[in-house]
Design a protein around this motif. Structure first.
Motif, PDB file in Angstrom:
ATOM      1  N   GLY A 265       0.557  -1.509   0.354  1.00  0.00           N
ATOM      2  CA  GLY A 265      -0.012   0.230   0.002  1.00  0.00           C
ATOM      3  C   GLY A 265       0.951   1.164   0.223  1.00  0.00           C
ATOM      4  N   LEU A 266       0.754   2.592  -0.876  1.00  0.00           N
ATOM      5  CA  LEU A 266       1.231   3.334  -1.083  1.00  0.00           C
ATOM      6  C   LEU A 266       1.032   4.411  -0.998  1.00  0.00           C
ATOM      7  N   GLY A 267      -0.644   4.589  -0.318  1.00  0.00           N
ATOM      8  CA  GLY A 267      -1.696   5.650  -0.130  1.00  0.00           C
ATOM      9  C   GLY A 267      -1.065   6.653   0.208  1.00  0.00           C
ATOM     10  N   ASN A 268      -1.668   7.506   0.879  1.00  0.00           N
ATOM     11  CA  ASN A 268      -1.372   9.060   1.646  1.00  0.00           C
ATOM     12  C   ASN A 268      -0.651   8.462   2.947  1.00  0.00           C
ATOM     13  N   MET A 269      -0.935   7.518   3.655  1.00  0.00           N
ATOM     14  CA  MET A 269      -0.515   7.593   5.562  1.00  0.00           C
ATOM     15  C   MET A 269       1.376   6.542   4.844  1.00  0.00           C
ATOM     16  N   ALA A 270       1.127   5.708   4.019  1.00  0.00           N
ATOM     17  CA  ALA A 270       3.142   5.310   3.449  1.00  0.00           C
ATOM     18  C   ALA A 270       3.247   5.725   3.042  1.00  0.00           C
TER      19      ALA A 270
ATOM     20  N   LYS B  53      -2.127  -1.274  -5.420  1.00  0.00           N
ATOM     21  CA  LYS B  53      -2.754  -1.984  -6.681  1.00  0.00           C
ATOM     22  C   LYS B  53      -2.674  -1.424  -7.821  1.00  0.00           C
ATOM     23  N   THR B  54      -2.355  -0.052  -8.194  1.00  0.00           N
ATOM     24  CA  THR B  54      -3.381   0.095  -9.328  1.00  0.00           C
ATOM     25  C   THR B  54      -1.361   0.808 -10.128  1.00  0.00           C
ATOM     26  N   ALA B  55      -0.999   0.404 -11.380  1.00  0.00           N
ATOM     27  CA  ALA B  55       0.426   0.806 -12.265  1.00  0.00           C
ATOM     28  C   ALA B  55       0.299   2.831 -11.854  1.00  0.00           C
ATOM     29  N   ALA B  56      -0.479   3.260 -12.149  1.00  0.00           N
ATOM     30  CA  ALA B  56      -0.208   4.915 -11.935  1.00  0.00           C
ATOM     31  C   ALA B  56       0.256   5.319 -10.331  1.00  0.00           C
ATOM     32  N   THR B  57      -0.299   4.244  -9.217  1.00  0.00           N
ATOM     33  CA  THR B  57       0.097   4.783  -7.862  1.00  0.00           C
ATOM     34  C   THR B  57       1.722   4.515  -8.312  1.00  0.00           C
ATOM     35  N   ARG B  58       1.737   2.856  -8.396  1.00  0.00           N
ATOM     36  CA  ARG B  58       3.077   2.629  -8.471  1.00  0.00           C
ATOM     37  C   ARG B  58       4.060   3.761  -9.254  1.00  0.00           C
TER      38      ARG B  58
ATOM     39  N   ASP C  39       3.725  -7.036  -6.735  1.00  0.00           N
ATOM     40  CA  ASP C  39       3.530  -8.041  -6.213  1.00  0.00           C
ATOM     41  C   ASP C  39       3.774  -8.196  -4.719  1.00  0.00           C
ATOM     42  N   ASN C  40       2.480  -8.571  -4.197  1.00  0.00           N
ATOM     43  CA  ASN C  40       2.705  -7.977  -2.544  1.00  0.00           C
ATOM     44  C   ASN C  40       3.244  -8.670  -1.974  1.00  0.00           C
ATOM     45  N   ALA C  41       4.161 -10.300  -2.476  1.00  0.00           N
ATOM     46  CA  ALA C  41       4.935 -11.492  -1.692  1.00  0.00           C
ATOM     47  C   ALA C  41       6.115 -11.170  -1.840  1.00  0.00           C
TER      48      ALA C  41
ATOM     49  N   ALA D  78      -0.358  -1.498   5.092  1.00  0.00           N
ATOM     50  CA  ALA D  78      -0.569   0.493   4.906  1.00  0.00           C
ATOM     51  C   ALA D  78      -1.994   0.098   3.480  1.00  0.00           C
ATOM     52  N   VAL D  79      -2.960  -1.264   3.795  1.00  0.00           N
ATOM     53  CA  VAL D  79      -3.459  -0.320   2.634  1.00  0.00           C
ATOM     54  C   VAL D  79      -5.229  -0.537   3.786  1.00  0.00           C
ATOM     55  N   LYS D  80      -6.397  -0.445   3.120  1.00  0.00           N
ATOM     56  CA  LYS D  80      -7.163   0.040   4.532  1.00  0.00           C
ATOM     57  C   LYS D  80      -7.856  -1.191   4.312  1.00  0.00           C
TER      58      LYS D  80
ATOM     59  N   PRO E 210      -7.857  -8.861   4.557  1.00  0.00           N
ATOM     60  CA  PRO E 210      -7.901 -10.401   4.188  1.00  0.00           C
ATOM     61  C   PRO E 210      -6.939 -10.732   2.837  1.00  0.00           C
ATOM     62  N   GLU E 211      -7.155  -9.790   1.573  1.00  0.00           N
ATOM     63  CA  GLU E 211      -6.218 -10.706   0.717  1.00  0.00           C
ATOM     64  C   GLU E 211      -4.877  -9.945   0.578  1.00  0.00           C
ATOM     65  N   VAL E 212      -4.112  -9.224   1.417  1.00  0.00           N
ATOM     66  CA  VAL E 212      -2.784  -9.465   0.705  1.00  0.00           C
ATOM     67  C   VAL E 212      -2.632  -9.908   2.232  1.00  0.00           C
TER      68      VAL E 212
ATOM     69  N   ALA F 206      -3.396  -0.077  10.435  1.00  0.00           N
ATOM     70  CA  ALA F 206      -4.968  -0.128  10.017  1.00  0.00           C
ATOM     71  C   ALA F 206      -5.789   1.051  11.306  1.00  0.00           C
ATOM     72  N   ALA F 207      -6.733   1.431  10.856  1.00  0.00           N
ATOM     73  CA  ALA F 207      -7.503   1.473  11.915  1.00  0.00           C
ATOM     74  C   ALA F 207      -8.490   0.334  12.187  1.00  0.00           C
ATOM     75  N   GLY F 208      -8.422   0.115  13.754  1.00  0.00           N
ATOM     76  CA  GLY F 208      -9.605  -1.179  13.945  1.00  0.00           C
ATOM     77  C   GLY F 208      -9.399  -2.486  14.024  1.00  0.00           C
TER      78      GLY F 208
HETATM   79  N1  LIG Z   1      -4.951   8.386   5.840  1.00  0.00           N
HETATM   80  C1  LIG Z   1      -4.279   8.456   6.643  1.00  0.00           C
HETATM   81  O1  LIG Z   1      -4.429   9.503   7.769  1.00  0.00           O
HETATM   82  C2  LIG Z   1      -3.514   7.601   7.573  1.00  0.00           C
HETATM   83  C3  LIG Z   1      -4.466   6.226   7.438  1.00  0.00           C
HETATM   84  N2  LIG Z   1      -3.971   5.869   8.072  1.00  0.00           N
HETATM   85  C4  LIG Z   1      -4.775   3.849   7.522  1.00  0.00           C
HETATM   86  O2  LIG Z   1      -3.849   3.462   7.060  1.00  0.00           O
HETATM   87  C5  LIG Z   1      -4.226   2.587   6.080  1.00  0.00           C
HETATM   88  C6  LIG Z   1      -4.180   3.457   4.562  1.00  0.00           C
HETATM   89  O3  LIG Z   1      -5.069   4.118   4.715  1.00  0.00           O
HETATM   90  P1  LIG Z   1      -4.190   5.743   3.209  1.00  0.00           P
HETATM   91  O4  LIG Z   1      -3.225   5.747   3.240  1.00  0.00           O
HETATM   92  O5  LIG Z   1      -5.480   6.807   3.944  1.00  0.00           O
HETATM   93  O6  LIG Z   1      -5.428   5.103   2.662  1.00  0.00           O
HETATM   94  P2  LIG Z   1      -5.200   5.539   0.861  1.00  0.00           P
HETATM   95  O7  LIG Z   1      -6.977   5.238   0.012  1.00  0.00           O
HETATM   96  O8  LIG Z   1      -4.668   6.524   0.531  1.00  0.00           O
HETATM   97  O9  LIG Z   1      -3.447   4.148   0.148  1.00  0.00           O
HETATM   98  C7  LIG Z   1      -4.197   2.565  -0.045  1.00  0.00           C
HETATM   99  C8  LIG Z   1      -3.108   1.757  -0.800  1.00  0.00           C
HETATM  100  O10 LIG Z   1      -3.321   1.026  -0.768  1.00  0.00           O
HETATM  101  C9  LIG Z   1      -3.403  -0.017  -2.123  1.00  0.00           C
HETATM  102  N3  LIG Z   1      -3.652  -1.146  -2.449  1.00  0.00           N
HETATM  103  C10 LIG Z   1      -5.021  -1.198  -2.167  1.00  0.00           C
HETATM  104  N4  LIG Z   1      -4.875  -2.531  -3.108  1.00  0.00           N
HETATM  105  C11 LIG Z   1      -3.526  -3.313  -2.548  1.00  0.00           C
HETATM  106  C12 LIG Z   1      -3.473  -4.332  -2.664  1.00  0.00           C
HETATM  107  N5  LIG Z   1      -4.325  -5.117  -3.346  1.00  0.00           N
HETATM  108  N6  LIG Z   1      -1.994  -4.813  -2.819  1.00  0.00           N
HETATM  109  C13 LIG Z   1      -1.308  -3.889  -2.772  1.00  0.00           C
HETATM  110  N7  LIG Z   1      -1.708  -2.415  -2.932  1.00  0.00           N
HETATM  111  C14 LIG Z   1      -2.970  -2.069  -2.540  1.00  0.00           C
HETATM  112  C15 LIG Z   1      -4.078   1.615  -2.818  1.00  0.00           C
HETATM  113  O11 LIG Z   1      -3.139   1.394  -4.445  1.00  0.00           O
HETATM  114  P3  LIG Z   1      -3.748   2.293  -5.071  1.00  0.00           P
HETATM  115  O12 LIG Z   1      -3.359   3.640  -4.625  1.00  0.00           O
HETATM  116  O13 LIG Z   1      -3.116   2.008  -7.049  1.00  0.00           O
HETATM  117  O14 LIG Z   1      -5.245   2.044  -5.313  1.00  0.00           O
HETATM  118  C16 LIG Z   1      -3.322   2.404  -2.331  1.00  0.00           C
HETATM  119  O15 LIG Z   1      -1.582   2.665  -2.494  1.00  0.00           O
HETATM  120  C17 LIG Z   1      -5.449   2.053   6.372  1.00  0.00           C
HETATM  121  O16 LIG Z   1      -5.533   0.943   6.849  1.00  0.00           O
HETATM  122  C18 LIG Z   1      -5.730   2.917   7.361  1.00  0.00           C
HETATM  123  O17 LIG Z   1      -6.503   3.196   8.273  1.00  0.00           O
HETATM  124  C19 LIG Z   1      -3.682   5.391  10.014  1.00  0.00           C
HETATM  125  C20 LIG Z   1      -3.533   6.872   9.960  1.00  0.00           C
HETATM  126  C21 LIG Z   1      -3.669   7.975   9.470  1.00  0.00           C
END
Ligand SMILES: NC(=O)C1=CN([C@@H]2O[C@H](COP(=O)(O)OP(=O)(O)OC[C@H]3O[C@@H](n4cnc5c(N)ncnc54)[C@H](OP(=O)(O)O)[C@@H]3O)[C@@H](O)[C@H]2O)C=CC1
Ligand SMILES: O=C(O)[C@@H]1CCC=N1
Length: 264
Positions: A7-12, A35-40, A54-56, A68-70, A75-77, A95-97
């Protein structure tokens, strides 16, 4: 030491950016998947880190594996990554919760696990992270997580029963603060200030107030009273906030976050 992020979203991104800015890791020490090439592609370009779909592969490469996914995607990752997680791999969940017990249940075996609840100010070295080591985490694991997250701000160990509260008060609260900053600036604009200046003044006032509270250790009510001159302007604003149930709204926001975390 290699740190992997699934997971490379906002928090990661905030954590990786904070660790890089503080010089705790080099881009070559970090591997991540999304998940998506755009984010990577975006994260590779922004952060200079290795990315993969490749998560593995992330789990195999990592000494410290950050999930660092939602919560709904845990479960899936974990199903994809668990066979690549070695006995010596330290798993960190942000993850929260999701409790230690739930996460271990998804692995189907005991793992060295530390739960963390960070916040996005980690990006600028001003984060606040609650840390909760699982039963199989060692003292060295705890120290390592405190060192990593402490480099991005403050990091403190708390009992797991308080993680949902910490998730609201530290994890979610930046969103509330940004709403407050935006509203302050809107008020300034309504009173004639240029937008950029109003935003700068509002954010600086919030930062300075937080610094004053932290550095003096004084009760916020006392610090509020210091601003309210008798018969002055501020107390009129305080009265307007009370009429709008400002503090009740904030307390209800925290309670709503806690309740949602308990349902995840
Ligand atoms: N945002 C925050 O301020 C905080 C978040 N958190 C926790 O951090 C976690 C992530 O939240 P946040 O960063 O906001 O979420 P985002 O939606 O910003 O990021 C989630 C990331 O997970 C990736 N993802 C989804 N499915 C898969 C998969 N199957 N394999 C690999 N990567 C995957 C997404 O990829 P893609 O971009 O390609 O869709 C995305 O990069 C949550 O569990 C949340 O509870 C905890 C504290 C604060
Ligand atoms: O909104 C969320 O679920 C996450 C957890 C805390 C902050 N953001």
């Amino acid at each position: 030491m290699r740190i992997g992020f699934i997971g490379l979203g906002n928090m990661a991104t905030a954590i990786i950016g904070g660790l890089l800015a503080q010089g705790i890791v080099e881009p070559g020490d970090v591997i991540g998947s999304a998940k998506t090439a755009a984010t990577r592609e975006r994260r590779a370009a922004e952060l200079g880190i290795e990315v993969t779909a490749d998560n593995a592969a992330v789990a195999r490469a990592a000494d410290v594996l950050v999930l660092a996914v939602k919560p709904v995607f845990f479960p899936e990752v974990i199903a994809e990554a668990r066979d690549a997680v070695r006995d010596e791999t330290l798993v960190v969940s942000i993850a929260a919760g999701l409790t230690v017990e739930v996460i271990e249940g998804l692995f189907g075996r005991p793992v060295r696990l530390v739960r963390c609840m960070p916040n996005t100010p980690a990006l600028v070295g001003a984060g606040c992270t609650a840390v909760c080591p699982g039963p199989r985490a060692t003292a060295d694991d705890e120290a390592l997580v405190l060192r990593l997250m402490g480099a991005c701000g403050t990091a403190s160990v708390i009992p797991e029963r308080l993680m949902d509260a910490a998730s609201a008060v530290a994890g979610s609260s930046p969103a509330f603060v940004f709403m407050f900053v935006e509203a302050l600036a809107d008020g300034g604009v309504a009173a004639g200030m240029p937008r950029a200046q109003a935003l700068e003044f509002a954010a600086q006032a919030v930062m300075g107030s937080a610094k004053l509270a932290l550095e003096t250790g004084r009760h916020p009510g006392e610090l509020k009273d210091m601003v309210c001159s008798p018969g002055g302007t501020t107390i009129e604003g305080v009265a307007a906030l009370e009429a709008g149930a400002f503090r009740a709204a904030v307390m209800e926001a925290v309670a709503a976050c806690v309740e949602k975390a308990q349902r995840l």
